[in-house]
Design a protein around this motif. Structure first.
Motif, mmCIF file in Angstrom:
data_model
loop_
_atom_site.group_PDB
_atom_site.id
_atom_site.type_symbol
_atom_site.label_atom_id
_atom_site.label_comp_id
_atom_site.label_asym_id
_atom_site.label_seq_id
_atom_site.Cartn_x
_atom_site.Cartn_y
_atom_site.Cartn_z
ATOM 1 N N GLU A 228 14.559 -42.878 108.893
ATOM 2 C CA GLU A 228 15.100 -41.522 108.780
ATOM 3 C C GLU A 228 16.483 -41.490 108.147
ATOM 4 O O GLU A 228 16.941 -40.436 107.709
ATOM 5 N N LEU A 229 17.168 -42.627 108.136
ATOM 6 C CA LEU A 229 18.526 -42.688 107.582
ATOM 7 C C LEU A 229 18.508 -43.484 106.287
ATOM 8 O O LEU A 229 18.100 -44.654 106.290
ATOM 9 N N PRO A 230 18.934 -42.900 105.160
ATOM 10 C CA PRO A 230 18.922 -43.605 103.866
ATOM 11 C C PRO A 230 19.741 -44.895 103.930
ATOM 12 O O PRO A 230 20.894 -44.902 104.367
ATOM 13 N N GLY A 231 19.110 -45.968 103.494
ATOM 14 C CA GLY A 231 19.826 -47.231 103.382
ATOM 15 C C GLY A 231 19.969 -48.013 104.665
ATOM 16 O O GLY A 231 20.454 -49.150 104.637
ATOM 17 N N ARG A 232 19.527 -47.465 105.802
ATOM 18 C CA ARG A 232 19.678 -48.183 107.072
ATOM 19 C C ARG A 232 18.471 -49.092 107.287
ATOM 20 O O ARG A 232 17.611 -48.839 108.131
ATOM 21 N N ASP A 233 18.410 -50.166 106.514
ATOM 22 C CA ASP A 233 17.319 -51.122 106.613
ATOM 23 C C ASP A 233 17.878 -52.511 106.849
ATOM 24 O O ASP A 233 19.065 -52.675 107.148
ATOM 25 N N ARG A 234 17.041 -53.522 106.729
ATOM 26 C CA ARG A 234 17.495 -54.891 106.990
ATOM 27 C C ARG A 234 18.467 -55.360 105.914
ATOM 28 O O ARG A 234 19.373 -56.150 106.192
ATOM 29 N N THR A 235 18.280 -54.900 104.697
ATOM 30 C CA THR A 235 19.241 -55.242 103.640
ATOM 31 C C THR A 235 20.624 -54.698 103.975
ATOM 32 O O THR A 235 21.645 -55.336 103.705
ATOM 33 N N ASP A 236 20.665 -53.523 104.571
ATOM 34 C CA ASP A 236 21.928 -52.910 104.967
ATOM 35 C C ASP A 236 22.667 -53.799 105.962
ATOM 36 O O ASP A 236 23.892 -53.953 105.887
ATOM 37 N N HIS A 237 21.924 -54.405 106.883
ATOM 38 C CA HIS A 237 22.561 -55.325 107.841
ATOM 39 C C HIS A 237 23.207 -56.493 107.115
ATOM 40 O O HIS A 237 24.332 -56.897 107.430
ATOM 41 N N ARG A 238 22.508 -57.048 106.132
ATOM 42 C CA ARG A 238 23.077 -58.177 105.389
ATOM 43 C C ARG A 238 24.322 -57.760 104.611
ATOM 44 O O ARG A 238 25.261 -58.546 104.461
ATOM 45 N N VAL A 239 24.324 -56.520 104.114
ATOM 46 C CA VAL A 239 25.502 -56.012 103.396
ATOM 47 C C VAL A 239 26.734 -56.100 104.269
ATOM 48 O O VAL A 239 27.780 -56.635 103.864
ATOM 49 N N TRP A 240 26.629 -55.581 105.482
ATOM 50 C CA TRP A 240 27.819 -55.507 106.331
ATOM 51 C C TRP A 240 28.201 -56.850 106.918
ATOM 52 O O TRP A 240 29.394 -57.174 107.023
ATOM 53 N N LEU A 241 27.202 -57.652 107.300
ATOM 54 C CA LEU A 241 27.537 -58.953 107.875
ATOM 55 C C LEU A 241 28.210 -59.843 106.840
ATOM 56 O O LEU A 241 29.229 -60.485 107.121
ATOM 57 N N ARG A 242 27.672 -59.867 105.631
ATOM 58 C CA ARG A 242 28.271 -60.728 104.600
ATOM 59 C C ARG A 242 29.613 -60.180 104.140
ATOM 60 O O ARG A 242 30.538 -60.959 103.868
ATOM 61 N N SER A 243 29.746 -58.877 104.067
ATOM 62 C CA SER A 243 31.042 -58.298 103.710
ATOM 63 C C SER A 243 32.092 -58.655 104.758
ATOM 64 O O SER A 243 33.233 -59.002 104.419
ATOM 65 N N GLY A 495 28.339 -44.921 104.305
ATOM 66 C CA GLY A 495 27.717 -46.210 104.072
ATOM 67 C C GLY A 495 27.315 -46.412 102.620
ATOM 68 O O GLY A 495 27.786 -45.724 101.714
ATOM 69 N N VAL A 496 26.410 -47.362 102.407
ATOM 70 C CA VAL A 496 25.999 -47.702 101.050
ATOM 71 C C VAL A 496 25.350 -46.511 100.351
ATOM 72 O O VAL A 496 25.496 -46.321 99.143
ATOM 73 N N ALA A 497 24.651 -45.672 101.127
ATOM 74 C CA ALA A 497 23.971 -44.525 100.514
ATOM 75 C C ALA A 497 24.952 -43.566 99.857
ATOM 76 O O ALA A 497 24.581 -42.837 98.929
ATOM 77 N N SER A 498 26.204 -43.563 100.295
ATOM 78 C CA SER A 498 27.191 -42.673 99.686
ATOM 79 C C SER A 498 27.542 -43.100 98.268
ATOM 80 O O SER A 498 27.985 -42.288 97.461
ATOM 81 N N ALA A 499 27.374 -44.383 97.970
ATOM 82 C CA ALA A 499 27.639 -44.889 96.619
ATOM 83 C C ALA A 499 26.360 -45.085 95.819
ATOM 84 O O ALA A 499 26.416 -45.314 94.616
ATOM 85 N N MET A 500 25.213 -45.004 96.495
ATOM 86 C CA MET A 500 23.924 -45.187 95.827
ATOM 87 C C MET A 500 22.986 -44.059 96.240
ATOM 88 O O MET A 500 22.148 -44.226 97.141
ATOM 89 N N PRO A 501 23.125 -42.891 95.617
ATOM 90 C CA PRO A 501 22.272 -41.754 95.990
ATOM 91 C C PRO A 501 20.791 -42.056 95.850
ATOM 92 O O PRO A 501 19.959 -41.433 96.515
ATOM 93 N N GLU A 502 20.450 -43.023 95.007
ATOM 94 C CA GLU A 502 19.036 -43.325 94.797
ATOM 95 C C GLU A 502 18.363 -43.852 96.056
ATOM 96 O O GLU A 502 17.127 -43.824 96.170
#
Length: 523
Positions: A228-243, A495-502
């Motif tokens: 239900e939330l754009p971008g809140r997937d497993r890739t999103d977790h890797r984004v924040w942990l690695r950042s 989050g990432v969805a704010s920079a990636m509307p797609e």
């Protein structure tokens, strides 16, 4: 009202404000370039998301930095015309090269990067970002070259009372600048590291709070998804942990680097500006001990009411000379030396206005130098310690659920900003009463170059005019700060969805589609 004091306040406030944007621009730009490089080589989706999200915040900050930086150039001619006349023959070269070469390279290639996501081949697009990042570092180098000449004038001769550049190589390779440049760049990376750490911690905490990520019996994270939330997937977790972990490593390494370069810089200052470093240590008397804590009237002009409560024997000698036994001159020994070389009173010259003939205050404001020096080190150390703790706490793939830890991590973003600001305030105010500090190696020479701050202010500008402009600047800058913080907070929370509307747009088959609008990232 005193025109000189108001002019100093104006320049100090606008400079510190501007410098809040500079280190984040330099440090975050380099980090984003590395992230895009990893994505270019691996095509791993988390690194594309990292590039776009952190790149968006980088752009917001960059724009504000440009807007506030322009004011600095104008102040030289408006409020400090006598200073500009004095240093113009030297400052013209580095400032022109900064504006015409470095800034144009930076802004041009950054524009190509912003609008070139769908128009340039990936390799060229990445090259554009690296050119912009290198341009910002070169821009910082030219600015620091100019500032370092004020701290340690070299490569000039005096013609009709004004310094004229005779050795450009000496100016551009001033040892003061060669140490200050890496120190500043490393400090900028520290700001970027804390920025990544604090924001990433917030998003990992939010994922846990929302139940997207859970923790297994072994204490390790189990990443989840929320369709239900754009971008809140497993890739999103890797984004924040690695950042977060990249930010923590960058913060720790940058602190180590600033400590090394700061030690070299301190040793130079003991030679080039001994009064500044003596005041920074509250070293009233000759000795070898470093004052961890001094009490008394730290702001006293003769340093007579200051006594050290906690000292480390030999450390001051090590900071100054690299050994533990050589005596270091204190304030009380340096005052007669300064008076013998530069006089006891300001010259009876119309350029000094009402201050002509006043006694020269050889000791800078010790409250600023003493506490500024400690705040610089303290804030940097706190940021590095927080980074080490963050690495340990996230070793199993997520952050604790404690809200207070999240708030502490976000608040920790300010620590390296404070270290950078305190360092520059110490550097600039510690140079007083000179706007161009004398070079001790020229002592007794007929062509020794220095300028008292009292002679630098524009004679045709009144205190009322300066006060009016100061108030206007403060109001405008406060408004700009509100705008920047709101923009940063808006895109950070998105989050990432704010920079990636797609990420919020899908095909009928449920797959994400790529936006063809090149303006989507820019705006």
């Amino acid at each position: 009202m005193d025109a000189l004091e108001i002019a100093r306040w104006q320049f100090g406030i606008t400079t510190v404000y501007h410098f809040m944007m500079v280190p984040l621009t330099i440090g975050l730009g380099l980090v984003v370039a590395v992230m895009q490089t990893i994505w270019f080589r691996t095509r791993r989706p988390e690194y594309l998301r990292m590039t776009k999200f952190w790149g968006k915040l980088f752009l917001i900050n960059f724009i504000m930095g440009v807007a506030t930086g322009l004011v600095q150039e104008f102040q030289f001619g408006m409020a400090w015309s006598e200073y500009s006349r004095f240093v113009g023959d030297v400052f013209g070269a580095p400032l022109a090269m900064e504006a015409l070469l470095a800034f144009f390279v930076e802004s041009t290639f950054l524009g190509l990067w912003i609008f070139g996501w769908k128009l340039l081949r990936p390799g060229l697009h990445l090259t554009a970002l690296w050119c912009a990042v290198v341009g910002s570092a070169i821009s910082a180098y030219f600015i620091i070259v100019a500032n370092s000449w004020m701290q340690h004038p070299v490569g000039v001769t005096v013609v009709n009372g004004h310094p004229v550049m005779t050795d450009a190589w000496a100016v551009f390779t001033n040892n003061t600048a060669l140490v200050a440049v890496p120190h500043t760049l490393l400090g900028s990376l520290g700001v970027a590291g804390a920025f990544l750490l604090g924001i990433s911690w917030y998003h990992l905490w939010q994922r846990r709070r929302d139940g997207i990520d859970t923790v297994g019996p072994d204490g390790r994270v189990v990443p989840g998804e929320n369709p239900e939330l754009p971008g809140r997937d497993r890739t999103d977790h890797r984004v924040w942990l690695r950042s977060l972990r990249i930010g923590a490593v960058v913060a720790m390494l940058s602190f180590a680097g600033t400590a090394v370069t700061g030690d070299i810089q301190g040793k130079l200052m003991f030679v080039q500006q001994p009064m500044k470093m003596a005041a920074a240590e509250a070293a009233c008397h000759d000795g070898t001990s470093f004052s961890v804590l001094s009490v008394g009237d730290v702001g006293s002009k003769d340093c007579s009411n200051v006594s050290a409560v906690i000292e480390i024997p030999g450390l001051l000698s090590f900071l100054a000379h690299g050994d533990f036994t050589t005596n270091v001159k204190g304030v009380n020994s340096l005052i007669p030396q300064y008076q013998a070389q530069y006089g006891t009173n300001l010259p009876d010259n119309p350029i000094y206005g009402d201050r002509a003939g006043e006694a020269i205050q050889d000791v800078p404001v010790m409250e600023v130098t003493y506490w500024g020096f400690r705040m610089m080190i303290g804030f940097g150390g706190v940021a590095a310690l927080a980074a080490a703790v963050a690495l340990y706490l996230t070793r199993k793939g997520t952050v604790p659920r404690a809200r207070w830890l999240m708030r502490l991590a976000v608040l920790g973003i300010l620590a390296p900003f404070g270290a950078n600001a305190a360092g520059w305030i110490f550097t600039e105010m510690g140079r007083q009463p000179f706007v161009v500090a004398p070079n001790p190696s020229m002592a007794g020479s007929f062509d020794q170059v220095f300028m008292f701050t009292a002679a630098a202010v524009s004679p045709g500008v009144s205190a009322g005019e300066l006060l009016t402009s100061l108030i206007v600047f403060c109001v405008v800058y406060a408004s700009l700060m509100v705008v920047e913080v709101r923009l940063l907070w808006r895109y950070t929370r998105g989050g990432v969805a704010s920079a990636m509307p797609e990420l919020a747009e899908k095909h009928d088959d449920g797959e994400h589609k790529q936006s063809d609008d090149v303006l989507a990232f820019a705006y």
